[in-house]
Enzyme design. Structure first.
Site, PDB file in Angstrom:
ATOM      1  N   SER A 171      37.935  37.286 -53.818  1.00 48.06           N
ATOM      2  CA  SER A 171      38.237  37.740 -55.178  1.00 48.06           C
ATOM      3  C   SER A 171      39.016  36.654 -55.886  1.00 48.06           C
ATOM      4  O   SER A 171      39.755  35.880 -55.254  1.00 48.06           O
ATOM      5  CB  SER A 171      39.065  39.032 -55.146  1.00 48.06           C
ATOM      6  OG  SER A 171      39.641  39.316 -56.403  1.00 48.06           O
ATOM      7  N   TYR A 192      46.435  43.703 -52.144  1.00 45.21           N
ATOM      8  CA  TYR A 192      45.028  43.311 -52.238  1.00 45.21           C
ATOM      9  C   TYR A 192      44.900  41.798 -52.409  1.00 45.21           C
ATOM     10  O   TYR A 192      44.105  41.140 -51.714  1.00 45.21           O
ATOM     11  CB  TYR A 192      44.389  44.046 -53.418  1.00 45.21           C
ATOM     12  CG  TYR A 192      42.937  43.740 -53.673  1.00 45.21           C
ATOM     13  CD1 TYR A 192      41.927  44.409 -52.981  1.00 45.21           C
ATOM     14  CD2 TYR A 192      42.561  42.810 -54.641  1.00 45.21           C
ATOM     15  CE1 TYR A 192      40.591  44.147 -53.240  1.00 45.21           C
ATOM     16  CE2 TYR A 192      41.229  42.544 -54.903  1.00 45.21           C
ATOM     17  CZ  TYR A 192      40.245  43.217 -54.203  1.00 45.21           C
ATOM     18  OH  TYR A 192      38.926  42.958 -54.459  1.00 45.21           O
TER      19      TYR A 192
END
Length: 300
Positions: free
Chosen positions: A191, A204
């Site tokens: 990501s 995350y």
């Protein structure tokens, strides 16, 4: 022989949905069947050419989102596919299975929780046993939940995020390499948050940064064995992960702040996974982090 059914007309970037989207929220992990508009995974402009003929792949989180689109394009390129997903996502997984079957390939459904090391080992062995071998592993399943301050981030959430987003990559990869031959590929899903951070996604983002280091280190380790390891790191993508985590207002404007003005559709991300899986395309590429950011260049 590969198949390329045309279930929709060819489309380009200008044809993709743009915010604002309908306000909507879901319970985690979210279902693609309940997301409006439906994420686009069929990639009608993509023509298969046999790049993955007779290969087999296991894709975690293959029931929906990026994982579903990857499963469809892998099948269009000639691969049989196994997908791992949570039992509550069974209905989405069946849609993926049918889409893979429409491409003329097999799709093995393996429900379970990737946080469990034994389940991961069994999933790998089942894939290799029932599909004959294992050539491609796509580590894609993820958990995210926004938290505004570190004091509000529970130990339980920290542990769940790490076990889903990085421990599972280790469990699955460790089991997979026993079955892999020269020419095999491991593709991790990262990501942009792993490169730039995100103040609301501390845990995350930390796991996505770990995935980057895991990718580069593993690529160095497995290079002598002829196994390539790479990572696809997108920006915002229209998947069930978003309404399962954000408010309806935030979902309505998801991806609006990208230069292109919208989130990616899964079918726009999946070809990058084909590139890394295919020796015809990327035999000289390993240890790379490929960002797909809709015109953003800060992390290039």
């Amino acid at each position: 022989m590969t198949h390329s059914p045309r279930t929709d007309r060819p489309r380009g970037s200008a044809d993709q949905p743009k915010p604002p989207f309908p306000r909507q929220e879901q319970e985690s992990p979210g279902l693609e069947s309940e997301l409006v508009p439906e994420p686009r995974f069929r990639a009608p402009s993509y023509r298969g050419s046999g790049k993955l003929a007779e290969k087999t792949a296991l894709i975690t989180g293959g029931d929906s989102g990026i994982g579903r689109a990857v499963a469809v394009l892998f099948a269009r390129e000639g691969a049989d596919v196994a997908i791992v997903y949570l039992p509550v996502e069974q209905s989405d997984a069946e849609v993926t299975r049918d889409a893979v079957a429409a491409e003329g390939r097999r799709c093995l459904l393996i429900p379970g929780d990737v946080r469990d090391a034994e389940f991961c080992r069994n999933a790998i062995d089942e894939t290799a046993g029932r599909l004959g071998h294992l050539d491609i592993l796509v580590n894609n399943a993820a958990f995210q939940k926004h938290v505004g301050a570190i004091e509000e981030l529970s130990d339980e959430q920290w542990d769940r995020t790490f076990r889903t987003n990085i421990y599972a990559y280790f469990f699955l990869t460790k089991a997979a390499v026993r079955h892999m031959r020269r020419g095999s590929a491991i593709i991790n899903c990262g990501s942009i948050t792993g490169l730039e951070g995100s103040k609301g996604l501390l845990d995350y983002s930390a796991t996505k940064g770990a995935i980057n280091a895991f990718t580069k280190s593993l690529a160095q380790q497995l290079l002598p064995r002829g196994i390539r390891v790479n990572c696809v790191s997108p920006g915002p993508v229209w998947t069930p992960l978003n309404p399962a985590d954000r408010s309806g207002e935030e979902v309505a404007h998801h991806g609006e702040d990208t230069p292109i003005g919208r989130p990616a559709q899964p079918e726009e991300i999946a070809p990058a996974f084909v590139f890394f899986a295919s020796e015809a395309d990327s035999s000289y590429v390993t240890g790379e982090i490929l960002t797909l950011l809709g015109g953003e260049t800060r992390a290039a």
